[in-house]
Write a protein that holds these residues in place. Structure first.
Motif, PDB file in Angstrom:
ATOM      1  N   ASN A   1       4.226  43.767  21.135  1.00  0.00           N
ATOM      2  CA  ASN A   1       4.721  45.065  21.548  1.00  0.00           C
ATOM      3  C   ASN A   1       6.372  44.998  21.233  1.00  0.00           C
ATOM      4  OD1 ASN A   1       2.560  46.363  22.393  1.00  0.00           O
ATOM      5  ND2 ASN A   1       2.910  45.633  24.464  1.00  0.00           N
ATOM      6  N   PHE A   2       7.027  44.091  21.447  1.00  0.00           N
ATOM      7  CA  PHE A   2       8.589  43.925  21.296  1.00  0.00           C
ATOM      8  C   PHE A   2       8.897  44.020  19.817  1.00  0.00           C
ATOM      9  CE2 PHE A   2       9.073  40.888  25.399  1.00  0.00           C
ATOM     10  CZ  PHE A   2       8.893  42.307  26.077  1.00  0.00           C
ATOM     11  N   LEU A   3       7.906  43.405  19.117  1.00  0.00           N
ATOM     12  CA  LEU A   3       8.309  43.358  17.507  1.00  0.00           C
ATOM     13  C   LEU A   3       7.797  44.652  16.952  1.00  0.00           C
ATOM     14  CD1 LEU A   3       6.781  39.755  16.425  1.00  0.00           C
ATOM     15  CD2 LEU A   3       9.027  40.453  17.091  1.00  0.00           C
ATOM     16  N   ARG A   4       7.082  45.430  17.429  1.00  0.00           N
ATOM     17  CA  ARG A   4       6.650  46.790  16.808  1.00  0.00           C
ATOM     18  C   ARG A   4       7.611  47.738  17.276  1.00  0.00           C
ATOM     19  NH1 ARG A   4       1.368  48.966  19.803  1.00  0.00           N
ATOM     20  NH2 ARG A   4       3.142  49.108  21.541  1.00  0.00           N
ATOM     21  N   ASP A   5       7.929  47.777  18.432  1.00  0.00           N
ATOM     22  CA  ASP A   5       8.679  48.536  19.239  1.00  0.00           C
ATOM     23  C   ASP A   5      10.290  48.608  19.231  1.00  0.00           C
ATOM     24  OD1 ASP A   5       6.520  49.887  19.481  1.00  0.00           O
ATOM     25  OD2 ASP A   5       6.347  49.085  21.752  1.00  0.00           O
ATOM     26  N   VAL A   6      10.841  47.867  18.352  1.00  0.00           N
ATOM     27  CA  VAL A   6      12.268  47.763  18.428  1.00  0.00           C
ATOM     28  C   VAL A   6      13.140  49.005  18.370  1.00  0.00           C
ATOM     29  CG1 VAL A   6      14.303  46.535  16.839  1.00  0.00           C
ATOM     30  CG2 VAL A   6      12.044  45.442  17.173  1.00  0.00           C
TER      31      VAL A   6
ATOM     32  N   HIS B   1      20.138  33.676  12.886  1.00  0.00           N
ATOM     33  CA  HIS B   1      19.853  34.364  11.373  1.00  0.00           C
ATOM     34  C   HIS B   1      21.062  35.323  10.956  1.00  0.00           C
ATOM     35  CE1 HIS B   1      15.871  32.491  10.966  1.00  0.00           C
ATOM     36  NE2 HIS B   1      15.873  32.466  12.354  1.00  0.00           N
ATOM     37  N   GLY B   2      21.890  35.708  11.708  1.00  0.00           N
ATOM     38  CA  GLY B   2      22.821  36.817  11.500  1.00  0.00           C
ATOM     39  C   GLY B   2      22.151  38.131  11.340  1.00  0.00           C
ATOM     40  N   ALA B   3      20.939  38.434  12.162  1.00  0.00           N
ATOM     41  CA  ALA B   3      20.137  39.749  12.185  1.00  0.00           C
ATOM     42  C   ALA B   3      20.867  40.745  13.286  1.00  0.00           C
ATOM     43  CB  ALA B   3      18.776  39.416  12.330  1.00  0.00           C
ATOM     44  N   ASP B   4      20.933  41.939  12.867  1.00  0.00           N
ATOM     45  CA  ASP B   4      21.627  42.884  13.877  1.00  0.00           C
ATOM     46  C   ASP B   4      20.510  44.060  13.829  1.00  0.00           C
ATOM     47  OD1 ASP B   4      22.920  44.767  15.508  1.00  0.00           O
ATOM     48  OD2 ASP B   4      24.671  44.725  14.127  1.00  0.00           O
ATOM     49  N   PRO B   5      19.664  44.223  15.168  1.00  0.00           N
ATOM     50  CA  PRO B   5      18.748  45.375  15.118  1.00  0.00           C
ATOM     51  C   PRO B   5      19.525  46.763  15.178  1.00  0.00           C
ATOM     52  CG  PRO B   5      18.940  44.001  17.156  1.00  0.00           C
ATOM     53  CD  PRO B   5      19.626  43.169  16.170  1.00  0.00           C
ATOM     54  N   SER B   6      20.653  46.577  15.565  1.00  0.00           N
ATOM     55  CA  SER B   6      21.380  47.851  15.779  1.00  0.00           C
ATOM     56  C   SER B   6      21.692  48.673  14.634  1.00  0.00           C
ATOM     57  CB  SER B   6      22.885  47.766  16.765  1.00  0.00           C
ATOM     58  OG  SER B   6      23.806  47.097  15.639  1.00  0.00           O
TER      59      SER B   6
ATOM     60  N   ASP C   1       9.569  46.054   8.346  1.00  0.00           N
ATOM     61  CA  ASP C   1      10.342  47.207   8.622  1.00  0.00           C
ATOM     62  C   ASP C   1       9.914  48.001   9.735  1.00  0.00           C
ATOM     63  OD1 ASP C   1      11.411  49.678   8.575  1.00  0.00           O
ATOM     64  OD2 ASP C   1      10.866  50.519   6.677  1.00  0.00           O
ATOM     65  N   VAL C   2      10.253  47.684  10.874  1.00  0.00           N
ATOM     66  CA  VAL C   2       9.713  48.254  12.084  1.00  0.00           C
ATOM     67  C   VAL C   2      10.853  49.616  12.369  1.00  0.00           C
ATOM     68  CG1 VAL C   2       8.810  46.290  13.021  1.00  0.00           C
ATOM     69  CG2 VAL C   2      11.273  46.800  13.610  1.00  0.00           C
ATOM     70  N   PHE C   3      11.648  50.112  11.638  1.00  0.00           N
ATOM     71  CA  PHE C   3      12.755  51.170  11.841  1.00  0.00           C
ATOM     72  C   PHE C   3      12.162  52.470  11.324  1.00  0.00           C
ATOM     73  CE2 PHE C   3      14.995  47.192  11.547  1.00  0.00           C
ATOM     74  CZ  PHE C   3      15.503  47.281  12.854  1.00  0.00           C
TER      75      PHE C   3
END
Length: 295
Positions: free
Chosen positions: A174-179, A198-203, A264-266
């Motif tokens: 759920n967490f990975l799907r619902d970012v 990883h230098g990843a930024d979900p925002s 791509d969960v966006f």
């Protein structure tokens, strides 16, 4: 069974069908007396979760006024009062406590659950996987597996740890799907340590090479949790085994679809189509469970 109690069980089934389709499809493989108890566990969790995440979605079974924290506290009191007395005027809560008391579920499970729901209103990020798992998911995910076990009627107490692992696996999926949805609520359920490494930024709400690397790591962790849950299936009677196994397969396929979309969960919620769910259900009934994708 009184008409009010019957109405409460029907409403629990409606909530599961409307919001928890994977649970609903899996429960279809159970005898009716078990199926309705799956629905009550789901309904309790859904109603509490909606107070936290969807406060504008007001159900007659929960307190109507106050802040989310006040409504959650009132719902918690209502639940434990009904559990202590074995009765409640509200049909859905009446069905929930009837099911729990009949199954003999440990009330301590629900203390952990409500503690986690309250924590969700106070904390928006988690520093590490261990902090997320042990500080939040213990009460929001692992405990759900423990709540379900009395309903599933396992052969042995050793089914507890696989059930907890499956609770963790479902919620991490759920967490990975619902970012995207969680960002809209001001929350990030991805470990900050992993994002920073990883230098990843979900925002940013876009897929970058760094995002793909981080998500690939999370999907691998998630699949390991599903693998840890698998040994619990033979510990369940055949109907329960088919129910849990079907839910496991369907939920794990969300990970397959996240991968197929390049993480791509966006750009829209990742879903397993109803036709595929029906196919898994039919296969389970005729030739046995398909194998999920595991490490």
């Amino acid at each position: 069974m009184s008409q009010s109690l019957e109405a409460g069980y029907r409403r629990c089934a409606e909530l599961t069908r409307q919001y928890g389709t994977t649970y609903y499809w899996g429960a279809m493989l159970l005898p009716q007396h078990q199926r309705r108890d799956v629905h009550t566990v789901y309904a309790l969790c859904r109603l509490a979760d909606d107070i936290v995440d969807e406060p504008e979605r007001v159900d007659l079974a929960v307190p109507q006024t106050g802040t989310p924290a006040e409504r959650l506290a009132a719902f918690r009191r209502l639940f434990f009062e009904a559990l202590d007395t074995g009765s409640c005027d509200e049909p859905v809560m009446s069905a929930i406590v009837d099911s729990i008391r009949r199954r003999g579920t440990d009330p301590e499970c629900f203390e952990r659950f409500f503690d986690a729901m309250a924590l969700d209103l106070r904390q928006e990020t988690w520093p590490t996987w261990e902090a997320l798992r042990d500080g939040y998911m213990e009460g929001s995910a692992a405990v759900i597996g423990e709540m379900m076990l009395p309903v599933l009627e396992p052969y042995t107490d050793e089914a507890r740890e696989p059930a907890r692992a499956l609770g963790h696996a479902f919620q991490l999926t759920n967490f990975l799907r619902d970012v995207e949805e969680d960002l809209d609520r001001g929350r990030v359920y991805l470990p900050q340590e992993d994002l920073a490494r990883h230098g990843a930024d979900p925002s940013l709400r876009r897929v970058t090479p760094q995002w793909r690397e981080m998500m690939a790591e999370q999907v691998a962790r998630n699949r390991d949790l599903y693998a840890r849950a698998m040994p619990g299936l033979p510990m369940l009677p055949p109907p329960s085994r088919r129910c849990v196994g079907t839910a496991l397969v369907l939920y794990s396929r969300i990970l397959d679809r996240i991968e197929a979309r390049g993480y791509d969960v966006f750009s829209g919620r990742v879903r397993v189509p109803a036709s595929e769910k029906l196919g898994v259900l039919a296969r389970t009934l005729t030739v046995g469970l398909p194998r999920p994708t595991l490490p």
